[in-house]
Design a protein around this motif. Structure first.
Motif, PDB file in Angstrom:
ATOM      1  N   UNK A 279      -7.077   6.007   1.509  1.00  0.00           N
ATOM      2  CA  UNK A 279      -6.931   4.946   2.490  1.00  0.00           C
ATOM      3  C   UNK A 279      -6.645   3.654   1.743  1.00  0.00           C
ATOM      4  N   UNK A 280      -5.425   3.133   1.948  1.00  0.00           N
ATOM      5  CA  UNK A 280      -5.028   1.905   1.271  1.00  0.00           C
ATOM      6  C   UNK A 280      -5.844   0.751   1.813  1.00  0.00           C
ATOM      7  N   UNK A 281      -6.403  -0.040   0.932  1.00  0.00           N
ATOM      8  CA  UNK A 281      -7.126  -1.218   1.396  1.00  0.00           C
ATOM      9  C   UNK A 281      -6.116  -2.300   1.742  1.00  0.00           C
ATOM     10  N   UNK A 282      -6.529  -3.216   2.561  1.00  0.00           N
ATOM     11  CA  UNK A 282      -5.704  -4.394   2.831  1.00  0.00           C
ATOM     12  C   UNK A 282      -4.467  -4.102   3.634  1.00  0.00           C
ATOM     13  N   UNK A 299      -2.939  -3.525  -3.893  1.00  0.00           N
ATOM     14  CA  UNK A 299      -3.427  -2.384  -3.125  1.00  0.00           C
ATOM     15  C   UNK A 299      -3.394  -1.096  -3.938  1.00  0.00           C
TER      16      UNK A 299
END
Lengths: 340, 335
Positions: A279-282, A299
């Motif tokens: 799950x990519x942050x930001x 990211x």
């Protein structure tokens, strides 16, 4: 595929939208919507542009159609008679004969058809505008086109409101085909359709390509759809291509961490394959304030010091693709699971 | 399994415009359990959103819940039939938001542009809880933190248009959770979002569900999202639940020809590049021109003339929680 000259080759394409502030409207910055994009599409080939919203994929396609004026770069179009024309600097009149060879299929089949025109008029309009054939010849061509997109001839005199989304999209495709284009730019052509109808349109696009050797520039966010239509795929992030590879290579052995994360985020229609996602942050970076170095570094879970300072460039990788990542050589990324 | 928190039985929601009658939901039944997710999947016009709106009693005119029952087990254990309540009465207002939170597809149009997101979350808290202004604000910040909004102490004073689509959807979830409901209805919560943002939001819903033992209804057209999230699945077509069962059975042993065709026709990242898709012939009929008998019959590969076009097929129970409405399976076993 890929024989002879490319139908379209784009080199160093840039589209900046100026940001002006104050009473004097001084230029305070640029939104770099498309920043140095290059690719080529061969005859009978489908190249897909994918990426999140705001990545510049639609702006790229609109520059190619000259719906927006590119800031810089060359857009070379291989014409029927074997010449190559750079359309990026042509005037409207010079552009006109070339427009016949690149047509567009739109996303929304509801707003892209004029509700006051019959199907015959909608499909025949490009012929009329270009002064091709008389009334009878045009009607014959419309009949032919309806047959190509598998719609009954009886529909000719009806109005768009009588049709479902899938049928409207077929009408839009027939209209795009009217002038025998070499290239079709399709911007999210199936994303507004129901699943059961989406499959019909995807198959139709594939069939048309096999039959008349069309080339497609396919703009989409849905990677599952992209896998079903593309020969090659270009992944864009904040105005730049970060990876370009054959469909197989891109999905099975991605070379860019962003591609890996995108693939990992796609929900797989099998409850037994509930995978641990990356799950990519930001959020997607703001194209008016592109991060330093590699735009993806804030990211990226593999980012190192170098990624923050040095902008990577697209480099060829073994196997034929291109990737723009400092760590491409030492990373081993995972693609989608093998077919069952 | 525990007792259901909500039981829908034979729900009928019809629209009666001047032109005729649209049976948007025509006899839907299902149960919700704490900590579990029911996925309702179907294409446009299948009635999945109207089902959600019926439970909340916010069906737009000229639509109306005309039959069936929706029994909610309230927090004090009382059983209430939502269908019997006044849709703008005190009890329904208490249930809406208080017991059943909801998240819709369009975060832009569901949020006000005139109030800060903090104001909106605080309003939702004030509606259902007796708290001071200060407590409500602290609670709002806490909620924004819970749904993963960075720097919530500052964001609480921003407006919705200052936020990205993903952040707005997080605010919607914060709003839905403001009064600590026990049921969350999410209608296409990720459809307008990018795939990476979708993954974030689904993860968030899953995390909150686990923490709070929420019963979740997830409504979507996306089979991938269903496979990812649901425990049980109801497949809807033209107002009817044509098949329902545990997620694994729906995906690996689908029984209804529509479910089977739908699963075959979805593009998948696991497919061979440039492979043709199986298609369902035709398109979804116009709501005024629904075919007689089983409404799927004109598009069905197993169409049996004289049978499928006569009367609607009854529900057949295949196993404990797997039900199908199709004449291919045991004739007239159940109602």
């Amino acid at each position: 595929m890929n024989s002879g000259n490319p139908v379209l080759s784009v080199e160093g394409l840039k589209k900046y939208f100026p940001i002006r502030r104050g009473i004097l409207r001084r230029l305070v910055g640029n939104v770099k919507a498309v920043d140095d994009v290059s690719f080529a599409i061969g005859k009978g080939e489908t190249l897909s542009l994918v990426g999140e919203s705001g990545c510049g994929k639609t702006t790229t396609s609109r520059c190619i159609l000259r719906a927006v004026q590119p800031t810089a770069g060359a857009i070379r179009f291989g014409t029927e008679d074997g010449r190559t024309v750079d359309v990026s600097g042509l005037s409207r009149t010079e552009l006109r004969p070339l427009r016949r060879q690149m047509q567009m299929i739109f996303q929304d089949p509801y707003s892209s058809l004029n509700p006051r025109m019959t199907i015959a008029d909608i499909i025949g309009e490009p012929l009329l505008v270009n002064g091709i054939g008389d009334l009878n010849a045009r009607r014959r061509r419309v009949a032919e086109l309806l047959d190509v997109v598998q719609l009954p001839l009886a529909y000719m005199n009806r109005f768009p409101h009588a049709f479902s989304g899938g049928q409207r999209q077929r009408i839009g495709i027939a209209r795009a085909l009217a002038l025998n284009p070499a290239l079709i730019v399709a911007d999210e052509p199936v994303s507004a359709l129901d699943v059961s109808v989406q499959a019909q349109i995807i198959n139709l696009l594939l069939e048309l390509q096999d039959r008349i050797g069309l080339s497609y520039l396919f703009v989409a966010h849905d990677l599952s759809v992209v896998k079903h239509v593309s020969h090659r795929v270009a992944v864009m992030y904040v105005g730049r291509i970060v990876e370009l590879a054959s469909t197989d290579a891109l999905f099975n052995t991605p070379r860019h961490p962003y591609t890996e994360a995108l693939l990992s985020a796609v929900p797989v229609p099998d409850p037994r394959k509930r995978a641990k996602r990356i799950v990519l942050a930001g959020e997607v970076a703001d194209p008016s304030r592109v991060p330093s170095g590699c735009a993806f570094h804030p990211r990226c879970r593999y980012a190192v010091e170098r990624c923050k300072v040095e902008v990577p460039t697209l480099q060829p990788v073994e196997g034929g693709g291109m990737v723009s990542c400092h760590r491409a050589k030492d990373l081993s990324l995972s693609g989608v699971a093998a077919p069952v | 399994m525990a007792e259901p928190i909500l039981s829908v039985r034979n729900l009928q929601t019809y629209f009666r415009p001047d032109e005729g009658i649209v049976r948007a939901v025509d006899g839907a039944s299902f149960d919700l359990y704490p900590g579990r997710t029911l996925g309702i999947v179907g294409e446009s016009g299948c009635g999945k959103s109207v089902t959600a709106r019926s439970i909340l009693r916010i069906v737009d005119r000229p639509g109306k819940v005309e039959g069936g029952e929706i029994v909610l087990r309230r927090h004090d254990g009382r059983l209430v039939d939502i269908v019997g309540l006044d849709e703008s009465g005190a009890e329904m207002r208490d249930i809406r938001g208080g017991e059943i939170g909801y998240v819709f597809q369009e975060p832009m149009s569901s949020l006000s542009a005139f109030y800060t997101i903090g104001n909106q979350v605080m309003e939702a808290i004030h509606l259902h809880k007796r708290v001071t202004e200060k407590e409500a604000r602290d609670r709002a910040i806490e909620l924004l933190h819970l749904v993963g909004i960075p720097r919530p102490e500052q964001r609480v004073d921003s407006y919705s248009f200052e936020l990205s689509g993903g952040l707005r959807q997080r605010v919607m979830i914060a709003l839905a959770l403001a009064a600590e409901p026990r049921i969350l209805i999410a209608d296409e919560p990720t459809t307008a979002l990018d795939v990476t943002t979708q993954a974030q939001i689904l993860e968030l819903i899953r995390k909150i569900q686990e923490e709070r033992k929420l019963a979740v209804v997830l409504i979507t057209h996306d089979m991938g999202v269903i496979a990812e999230m649901a425990d049980a699945v109801s497949v809807m077509y033209l107002g009817k639940i044509v098949e329902s069962g545990p997620v694994d059975e729906i995906f690996h042993a689908p029984k209804h020809p529509y479910t089977q065709a739908l699963l075959r026709s979805i593009p998948s990242v696991l497919a061979e590049p440039r492979s043709r898709l199986a298609t369902i012939s035709g398109s979804i009929p116009h709501p005024y021109a629904r075919p007689p008998g089983c409404t799927f019959n004109p598009r069905c590969g197993n169409f049996m003339p004289g049978k499928c076009d006569q009367a609607p097929p009854p529900a057949t129970t295949l196993s404990a929680d797997h039900e199908v409405r199709c004449f291919l399976y045991g004739e007239g076993v159940a109602t």
